[in-house]
Design a protein around this motif. Structure first.
Motif, PDB file in Angstrom:
ATOM      1  N   GLY A   1       0.787  -1.235   0.000  1.00  0.00           N
ATOM      2  CA  GLY A   1       0.000   0.000   0.000  1.00  0.00           C
ATOM      3  C   GLY A   1       0.811   1.272   0.000  1.00  0.00           C
ATOM      4  N   CYS A   2       0.139   2.330   0.425  1.00  0.00           N
ATOM      5  CA  CYS A   2       0.674   3.684   0.230  1.00  0.00           C
ATOM      6  C   CYS A   2       1.620   4.096   1.342  1.00  0.00           C
ATOM      7  CB  CYS A   2      -0.492   4.659   0.147  1.00  0.00           C
ATOM      8  SG  CYS A   2      -1.420   4.767   1.687  1.00  0.00           S
TER       9      CYS A   2
ATOM     10  N   VAL B   1      -6.810  -0.976  -1.845  1.00  0.00           N
ATOM     11  CA  VAL B   1      -7.195   0.033  -2.836  1.00  0.00           C
ATOM     12  C   VAL B   1      -7.564  -0.576  -4.190  1.00  0.00           C
ATOM     13  CG1 VAL B   1      -4.941   0.731  -3.807  1.00  0.00           C
ATOM     14  CG2 VAL B   1      -6.708   2.435  -3.426  1.00  0.00           C
TER      15      VAL B   1
ATOM     16  N   THR C   1      -1.716  -4.368   5.331  1.00  0.00           N
ATOM     17  CA  THR C   1      -2.408  -4.623   4.068  1.00  0.00           C
ATOM     18  C   THR C   1      -3.053  -3.385   3.450  1.00  0.00           C
ATOM     19  OG1 THR C   1      -4.402  -5.092   5.321  1.00  0.00           O
ATOM     20  CG2 THR C   1      -2.968  -6.968   4.796  1.00  0.00           C
ATOM     21  N   CYS C   2      -3.297  -3.494   2.145  1.00  0.00           N
ATOM     22  CA  CYS C   2      -3.927  -2.423   1.369  1.00  0.00           C
ATOM     23  C   CYS C   2      -5.130  -3.007   0.635  1.00  0.00           C
ATOM     24  CB  CYS C   2      -2.915  -1.882   0.367  1.00  0.00           C
ATOM     25  SG  CYS C   2      -3.600  -0.741  -0.847  1.00  0.00           S
TER      26      CYS C   2
ATOM     27  N   GLN D   1      -4.412  11.993   3.080  1.00  0.00           N
ATOM     28  CA  GLN D   1      -5.072  11.583   1.822  1.00  0.00           C
ATOM     29  C   GLN D   1      -5.452  12.810   1.010  1.00  0.00           C
ATOM     30  OE1 GLN D   1      -5.019   8.783   0.580  1.00  0.00           O
ATOM     31  NE2 GLN D   1      -4.767   7.367   2.271  1.00  0.00           N
TER      32      GLN D   1
ATOM     33  N   VAL E   1     -12.223   2.353   5.083  1.00  0.00           N
ATOM     34  CA  VAL E   1     -11.271   1.608   5.908  1.00  0.00           C
ATOM     35  C   VAL E   1     -10.390   2.504   6.785  1.00  0.00           C
ATOM     36  CG1 VAL E   1     -11.191  -0.485   4.511  1.00  0.00           C
ATOM     37  CG2 VAL E   1      -9.676   1.420   3.926  1.00  0.00           C
ATOM     38  N   ARG E   2     -10.321   3.782   6.429  1.00  0.00           N
ATOM     39  CA  ARG E   2      -9.472   4.703   7.203  1.00  0.00           C
ATOM     40  C   ARG E   2     -10.287   5.715   7.994  1.00  0.00           C
ATOM     41  NH1 ARG E   2      -3.811   4.284   8.167  1.00  0.00           N
ATOM     42  NH2 ARG E   2      -3.144   2.688   6.734  1.00  0.00           N
TER      43      ARG E   2
ATOM     44  N   CYS F   1      -5.606  -1.748   6.056  1.00  0.00           N
ATOM     45  CA  CYS F   1      -6.883  -1.467   5.391  1.00  0.00           C
ATOM     46  C   CYS F   1      -7.680  -2.711   5.015  1.00  0.00           C
ATOM     47  CB  CYS F   1      -6.620  -0.598   4.163  1.00  0.00           C
ATOM     48  SG  CYS F   1      -5.920   1.005   4.599  1.00  0.00           S
TER      49      CYS F   1
ATOM     50  N   ASN G   1       0.664   3.519   4.930  1.00  0.00           N
ATOM     51  CA  ASN G   1       0.932   2.194   5.459  1.00  0.00           C
ATOM     52  C   ASN G   1       2.408   2.025   5.803  1.00  0.00           C
ATOM     53  OD1 ASN G   1      -1.644   1.237   5.473  1.00  0.00           O
ATOM     54  ND2 ASN G   1      -1.197  -0.569   4.217  1.00  0.00           N
TER      55      ASN G   1
ATOM     56  N   ILE H   1     -12.048   2.887  -1.707  1.00  0.00           N
ATOM     57  CA  ILE H   1     -12.309   2.180  -0.454  1.00  0.00           C
ATOM     58  C   ILE H   1     -11.771   2.945   0.763  1.00  0.00           C
ATOM     59  CG2 ILE H   1     -10.151   0.798  -0.415  1.00  0.00           C
ATOM     60  CD1 ILE H   1     -13.606  -0.702   0.290  1.00  0.00           C
ATOM     61  N   VAL H   2     -10.856   3.893   0.520  1.00  0.00           N
ATOM     62  CA  VAL H   2     -10.120   4.510   1.635  1.00  0.00           C
ATOM     63  C   VAL H   2     -11.018   5.077   2.741  1.00  0.00           C
ATOM     64  CG1 VAL H   2      -8.475   6.344   2.278  1.00  0.00           C
ATOM     65  CG2 VAL H   2      -7.993   4.877   0.317  1.00  0.00           C
TER      66      VAL H   2
HETATM   67 FE1  F3S Z   1      -3.224   3.317   1.536  1.00  0.00          FE
HETATM   68 FE2  F3S Z   1      -4.146   1.151   0.409  1.00  0.00          FE
HETATM   69 FE3  F3S Z   1      -5.097   1.890   2.692  1.00  0.00          FE
HETATM   70  S1  F3S Z   1      -3.620   3.000  -0.628  1.00  0.00           S
HETATM   71  S2  F3S Z   1      -4.887   4.080   2.794  1.00  0.00           S
HETATM   72  S3  F3S Z   1      -2.996   1.283   2.254  1.00  0.00           S
HETATM   73  S4  F3S Z   1      -6.262   1.048   1.037  1.00  0.00           S
END
Ligand code: F3S
Ligand code: SAH
Ligand code: SF4
Length: 455
Positions: free
Chosen positions: A9-10, A48, A45-46, A209, A177-178, A80, A13, A173-174
């Motif tokens: 993820g980003c 997106v 985990t991610c 974000q 989940v965030r 996430c 994360n 989805i952000v």
């Molecule tokens: Fe980032 Fe993926 Fe969560 S882009 S905010 S880790 S859904």
């Protein structure tokens, strides 16, 4: 006990994994580079895109296999995807612990409990939209107790200025989940950065974000930039990601006024078609977007701009796609991230807009858009030939970039300019974490190549 952490993820994360890793080290655990020799496997985990989730599932498959011979391995899935799938993940044979992104301060305790007793455990918000005051404070304490420079990026640190997102772009989805946008108090951010500077951090990247909508009791992001700029020891300040709606132009004035603020803007457009932008619930038109980046260039003339696009969103016709090409050509981005639309369960687009663009077409549009951007990047990069740029050196370059074909005793170093251009050159490894001047001799669409200048 040895802990292995895998992160998907980003940047958010990556920051969370850094905090989690530090919290485990302080609790007496030892970090390990491979899941094969670890007692505890933590997976951040991610969600997106589906691809990000698939990678987690295949790692879990691998660990299930390991667990046949070493059933005592403890596996915690957090972040996430953990928040999205909750108990579904807990029922996976390899998983012992599931933990949502805002519950990461509890991970050490959860793992300690799992060591004593093998029953499965989970903590996550049933409705992440109700982030309680107490949870926010817990998170903030965690944030400031375990922050540090990045292990692999000497002299750099990431600092979250806000949690969550309120935008609900229809594909994304952000926000689910965030949770909702919550800006951190400026005094906490400032004292955190001051402490990082005292440990030798030279560059901070402020994370959110939609970082430009940071607002704490009326205190704006532009004001925050002025305050962070005052911190001795911090030389470069970057921030990601900006959202192109209700953009406070005072941010551009701050960038023009303050020499420490890097003249780099990551401002995703997602599409060049007003019809698609509307279906995506982005809240701006293509012209409004272009106006913002035009203002940015007027106020901050040498600013470099990066973008994101999604291709193959439901209903995207060939004509809509052409408009994304046109936008890329008009915007002349430094670089663009291009993604194939991946429907996310529970989002409005998944519910209301059929995913009717075949994968083949998504792939084709992805390649075509990358090609358009590559040509622009290549042209922009060529302008650097013969010029000297200042870079912050990150370390040795992972890939062997054949810059000049020369024989050399020095490893290839990689650095970034204030405008986020990647620069590869030869030099001693101990320069990692230092600023240096590099004269550019050669370029490719993705990279500038050069030589360290004397002095
Ligand atoms: Fe980032 Fe993926 Fe969560 S882009 S905010 S880790 S859904
Ligand atoms: N908050 C940031 C980006 C968050 S996600 C912003 O709004 O700019 C990073 C990128 O992933 C987005 O910019 C978007 O281009 C892409 N993305 C998000 N959801 C996606 C989906 N369902 N399918 C494909 N790409 C997606
Ligand atoms: Fe997702 Fe849109 Fe929020 Fe970015 S602004 S995180 S794309 S909902």
């Amino acid at each position: 006990m040895k802990v292995f952490i895998q992160t998907y993820g980003c940047q958010m994360n990556k920051l969370d994994s850094n905090l989690v890793a530090n919290s485990f080290v302080q609790a007496g655990f030892q970090l390990e580079n491979s899941p094969d020799s670890a007692d505890i496997v933590l997976i951040n985990t991610c969600s997106v895109r589906q691809h990000a989730e698939k990678r987690v599932l295949s790692l879990l498959g691998y660990i299930s296999h390991q667990k046949k011979s070493r059933p005592e391995i403890i596996v915690a899935v957090f972040g996430c995807m953990a928040q999205r799938l909750k108990s579904e993940l807990l029922s996976h044979e390899a998983v012992n612990i599931v933990c949502g992104p805002i519950q990461i301060p509890q991970l050490v305790n959860l793992v300690n409990k799992a060591i004593d007793n093998t029953t499965k455990q989970a903590v996550f918000s049933t409705d992440i939209r109700d982030l309680s005051q107490q949870q926010t404070e817990l998170l903030d304490d965690f944030e400031t107790s375990y922050d540090s420079a990045e292990e692999h990026l000497p002299a750099q640190a990431f600092v979250r200025v806000m949690h969550g997102c309120n935008n609900f772009c229809s594909y994304c989805i952000v926000p689910y989940v965030r949770g909702p946008e919550v800006s951190r108090p400026p005094d906490k951010i400032i004292s955190q950065i001051q402490r990082l500077a005292d440990t030798g951090v030279k560059q901070v990247t402020l994370l959110g974000q939609t970082v430009n909508s940071y607002c704490y009791k009326g205190f704006s992001f532009a004001e925050l930039l002025y305050e962070v700029s005052k911190i001795d020891g911090i030389e470069w300040i970057k921030f990601v990601t900006c959202y192109p709606k209700k953009f406070d132009e005072k941010i551009f004035s701050a960038m023009a006024d303050l020499p420490k603020i890097c003249r780099y803007l990551h401002i995703p457009a997602q599409s060049g078609s007003d019809k698609v932008l509307k279906a995506m619930n982005r809240g701006y038109t293509c012209d409004e977007y272009l106006n913002i980046i035009e203002t940015a260039r007027q106020v901050v003339p040498d600013i470099s701009i990066a973008g994101d696009f999604i291709v193959g969103f439901g209903g995207e016709t060939e004509e809509d796609f052409q408009k994304s090409i046109e936008l890329i050509e008009k915007a002349r981005y430094k670089n663009c991230f291009i993604f194939k639309y991946s429907p996310r369960p529970g989002t409005r687009a998944d519910d209301k807009i059929p995913d009717d663009i075949p994968m083949e077409v998504k792939k084709q549009r992805n390649t075509e858009l990358l090609g358009v951007q590559e040509k622009i990047s290549s042209e922009l990069n060529k302008n650097f030939i013969g010029k000297t740029v200042k870079v912050l050196i990150e370390g040795t370059s992972k890939k062997a970039h054949l810059a000049s074909g020369e024989e050399t005793n020095h490893p290839q170093l990689i650095g970034r300019t204030a405008g986020d251009y990647i620069v590869v050159f030869n030099g001693p490894q101990n320069l990692a974490g230092q600023f240096s001047d590099v004269k550019i001799t050669k370029t490719s669409p993705l990279t500038l190549f050069g030589e360290l200048t004397a002095g």
